[in-house]
Design an enzyme around this catalytic site. Sequence first.
Site, PDB file in Angstrom:
ATOM      1  N   ARG A   1      -0.810  -0.826  -9.213  1.00  0.00           N
ATOM      2  CA  ARG A   1      -2.364   0.364  -8.479  1.00  0.00           C
ATOM      3  C   ARG A   1      -1.809   1.687  -8.722  1.00  0.00           C
ATOM      4  O   ARG A   1      -1.321   1.628  -7.863  1.00  0.00           O
ATOM      5  CB  ARG A   1      -2.853  -0.417  -7.194  1.00  0.00           C
ATOM      6  CG  ARG A   1      -3.956   0.182  -6.649  1.00  0.00           C
ATOM      7  CD  ARG A   1      -3.726   0.181  -5.016  1.00  0.00           C
ATOM      8  NE  ARG A   1      -4.137  -1.223  -4.975  1.00  0.00           N
ATOM      9  CZ  ARG A   1      -3.766  -1.901  -3.711  1.00  0.00           C
ATOM     10  NH1 ARG A   1      -3.553  -0.842  -2.957  1.00  0.00           N
ATOM     11  NH2 ARG A   1      -3.941  -3.183  -3.329  1.00  0.00           N
TER      12      ARG A   1
ATOM     13  N   ASP B   1       0.983  -0.934  -0.173  1.00  0.00           N
ATOM     14  CA  ASP B   1       0.201  -0.011   0.217  1.00  0.00           C
ATOM     15  C   ASP B   1       0.508   1.319   0.128  1.00  0.00           C
ATOM     16  O   ASP B   1       2.033   0.701   0.166  1.00  0.00           O
ATOM     17  CB  ASP B   1      -0.327   0.123   1.263  1.00  0.00           C
ATOM     18  CG  ASP B   1      -1.908  -1.018   1.424  1.00  0.00           C
ATOM     19  OD1 ASP B   1      -2.187  -1.473   0.037  1.00  0.00           O
ATOM     20  OD2 ASP B   1      -2.975  -0.923   2.004  1.00  0.00           O
TER      21      ASP B   1
HETATM   22  C1  LIG Z   1      -8.137  -1.393  -4.304  1.00  0.00           C
HETATM   23  C2  LIG Z   1      -7.799   1.092  -3.516  1.00  0.00           C
HETATM   24  C3  LIG Z   1      -6.590   0.493  -2.999  1.00  0.00           C
HETATM   25  C4  LIG Z   1      -6.732   2.123  -2.413  1.00  0.00           C
HETATM   26  N1  LIG Z   1      -5.457   1.815  -1.935  1.00  0.00           N
HETATM   27  C5  LIG Z   1      -4.489   2.893  -1.520  1.00  0.00           C
HETATM   28  C6  LIG Z   1      -3.510   3.026  -1.123  1.00  0.00           C
HETATM   29  O1  LIG Z   1      -2.626   2.734  -1.166  1.00  0.00           O
HETATM   30  N2  LIG Z   1      -3.195   4.211  -0.602  1.00  0.00           N
HETATM   31  C7  LIG Z   1      -3.930   5.492  -0.796  1.00  0.00           C
HETATM   32  O2  LIG Z   1      -3.727   6.705  -0.022  1.00  0.00           O
HETATM   33  N3  LIG Z   1      -5.019   5.235  -1.012  1.00  0.00           N
HETATM   34  C8  LIG Z   1      -5.917   4.412  -1.515  1.00  0.00           C
HETATM   35  N4  LIG Z   1      -6.999   4.257  -1.970  1.00  0.00           N
HETATM   36  C9  LIG Z   1      -8.052   5.288  -1.820  1.00  0.00           C
HETATM   37  C10 LIG Z   1      -7.469   6.553  -2.924  1.00  0.00           C
HETATM   38  O3  LIG Z   1      -6.587   6.476  -2.924  1.00  0.00           O
HETATM   39  C11 LIG Z   1      -8.734   7.362  -2.990  1.00  0.00           C
HETATM   40  O4  LIG Z   1      -9.013   7.800  -1.461  1.00  0.00           O
HETATM   41  C12 LIG Z   1     -10.068   6.999  -2.722  1.00  0.00           C
HETATM   42  O5  LIG Z   1     -10.721   5.653  -4.024  1.00  0.00           O
HETATM   43  C13 LIG Z   1     -11.253   7.844  -2.932  1.00  0.00           C
HETATM   44  O6  LIG Z   1     -11.121   8.009  -4.591  1.00  0.00           O
HETATM   45  P1  LIG Z   1     -11.326   7.482  -5.392  1.00  0.00           P
HETATM   46  O7  LIG Z   1     -11.157   7.279  -7.589  1.00  0.00           O
HETATM   47  O8  LIG Z   1     -13.220   6.643  -5.479  1.00  0.00           O
HETATM   48  O9  LIG Z   1     -12.647   8.875  -6.292  1.00  0.00           O
HETATM   49  P2  LIG Z   1     -13.355  10.231  -5.439  1.00  0.00           P
HETATM   50  O10 LIG Z   1     -13.780  11.109  -6.557  1.00  0.00           O
HETATM   51  O11 LIG Z   1     -12.874  10.063  -4.109  1.00  0.00           O
HETATM   52  O12 LIG Z   1     -15.121   9.590  -5.440  1.00  0.00           O
HETATM   53  C14 LIG Z   1     -15.574   9.513  -6.809  1.00  0.00           C
HETATM   54  C15 LIG Z   1     -16.729   8.090  -6.231  1.00  0.00           C
HETATM   55  O13 LIG Z   1     -16.707   6.933  -5.484  1.00  0.00           O
HETATM   56  C16 LIG Z   1     -18.183   7.489  -4.440  1.00  0.00           C
HETATM   57  N5  LIG Z   1     -17.310   7.061  -2.969  1.00  0.00           N
HETATM   58  C17 LIG Z   1     -15.754   7.692  -2.737  1.00  0.00           C
HETATM   59  N6  LIG Z   1     -15.323   7.054  -2.219  1.00  0.00           N
HETATM   60  C18 LIG Z   1     -15.706   7.267  -1.139  1.00  0.00           C
HETATM   61  C19 LIG Z   1     -16.600   7.080   0.393  1.00  0.00           C
HETATM   62  N7  LIG Z   1     -15.574   6.337   0.708  1.00  0.00           N
HETATM   63  N8  LIG Z   1     -17.601   6.243   0.259  1.00  0.00           N
HETATM   64  C20 LIG Z   1     -18.392   5.951   0.066  1.00  0.00           C
HETATM   65  N9  LIG Z   1     -18.474   6.612  -1.226  1.00  0.00           N
HETATM   66  C21 LIG Z   1     -17.679   6.784  -2.205  1.00  0.00           C
HETATM   67  C22 LIG Z   1     -17.983   8.198  -4.983  1.00  0.00           C
HETATM   68  O14 LIG Z   1     -19.776   7.901  -5.395  1.00  0.00           O
HETATM   69  C23 LIG Z   1     -17.979   9.537  -5.392  1.00  0.00           C
HETATM   70  O15 LIG Z   1     -18.466  10.381  -6.447  1.00  0.00           O
HETATM   71  C24 LIG Z   1      -7.490   3.250  -2.655  1.00  0.00           C
HETATM   72  C25 LIG Z   1      -8.410   2.814  -3.120  1.00  0.00           C
HETATM   73  C26 LIG Z   1      -8.849   1.742  -3.739  1.00  0.00           C
HETATM   74  C27 LIG Z   1     -10.231   1.613  -4.550  1.00  0.00           C
END
Ligand SMILES: Cc1cc2nc3c(=O)[nH]c(=O)nc-3n(C[C@H](O)[C@H](O)[C@H](O)COP(=O)(O)OP(=O)(O)OC[C@H]3O[C@@H](n4cnc5c(N)ncnc54)[C@H](O)[C@@H]3O)c2cc1C
Length: 313
Positions: free
Chosen positions: A189, A139
């Site tokens: 990722r 991660d």
């Molecule tokens: C498989 C995976 C692994 C990850 N690993 C890491 C990591 O190692 N380090 C790191 O810093 N980050 C990690 N993240 C988190 C990532 O960085 C984002 O903070 C997170 O995924 C929200 O961004 P988004 O791309 O979904 O877009 P956003 O623009 O934040 O969200 C898009 C849409 O997704 C939905 N959504 C987003 N978040 C939520 C929520 N919490 N609850 C409900 N609905 C939501 C909503 O519909 C929103 O409009 C990971 C995410 C995923 C999916």
Amino acid sequence: MLRQPLLALSRSAAVRELVSTLPVSSGIVRSYVPGETTEAAVAAATGLVDEGLRVTLDFLGEDTTDHAQAEATVRAYVELLGQLSARGLARHAEVSVKLTAIGLALPTAEQGTGFQVALENARAICRAARNAGTTVTLDAEDHTTTDATLAVLRDLRKDFPETGAVLQAYLHRTEADCRELAHEGSRVRLCKGAYDEPEEVAYQSRLDVDTAYVRCLKILMAGQGYPMVATHDPRMVEIASSLANRHGREQGTYEFQMLYGIRPEEQRRLAASGETVRVYLPYGGEWYGYLVRRLAERPQNLTFFLRSLISKK
Ligand SMILES: Cc1cc2nc3c(=O)[nH]c(=O)nc-3n(C[C@H](O)[C@H](O)[C@H](O)COP(=O)(O)OP(=O)(O)OC[C@H]3O[C@@H](n4cnc5c(N)ncnc54)[C@H](O)[C@@H]3O)c2cc1C
């Protein structure tokens, strides 16, 4: 914008103490974390795999400053990997590991540097994953750990080239990291990034982060590696699909990843269309930091959260 104030508030010890009184079974925690035990995690993973999804499991914990706790985390991963293998899940389930949960944040006076401890511990988890027939992804945490995490990755890949990396599109450095890691056999990722980062190192506005995400996706999709598109954002999913098409990538030469409990219908829709979809499944008692990051991304969930806190359910 509530994201930064929420992440800042979460560092208060009093807030942590109050929130940590919630049981893992409470509505808001349970919506993101299926349980505390290996059994609960394996049961949740089995359900997802039966529905045609893949899984990456995260034993929750981070910023560990205690050597014994770092070792306990390694044991938890080894036990989990044994279970995944015994239940025939290893082909569809891998693990995600935070280096600060296994030693990177240890005070330097304790048993060598945190870096070396984390590297050896990560090696032990990679070995257990290899024996089980699956893989590890490291991660990405806050930007002060990025260099160390990528250095551990380089070292691990000498013996375990299947080890995956996570890059955060909001960091200015990430396009260059994508170029470096877009080589054959490299699993990367790409996420937007979940920490509260200063403007010296990270894009701050949603638009800047989103356009950086697309630039990084272009590099990874054009490269020789295996991109893991970690986002719930419908526009990013669509752009990833068209970039895959443009570069003649077949389904299965990249994958989508989403978090447990977030857009579950979309996870199933993508899988039904033939895409490989992996669900990030966190479990364990140390859910505080994870929950706060999810709430900061989605302040609409705050009412639900406050209701859980008052009723303790
Ligand atoms: C498989 C995976 C692994 C990850 N690993 C890491 C990591 O190692 N380090 C790191 O810093 N980050 C990690 N993240 C988190 C990532 O960085 C984002 O903070 C997170 O995924 C929200 O961004 P988004 O791309 O979904 O877009 P956003 O623009 O934040 O969200 C898009 C849409 O997704 C939905 N959504 C987003 N978040 C939520 C929520 N919490 N609850 C409900 N609905 C939501 C909503 O519909 C929103 O409009 C990971 C995410 C995923 C999916």
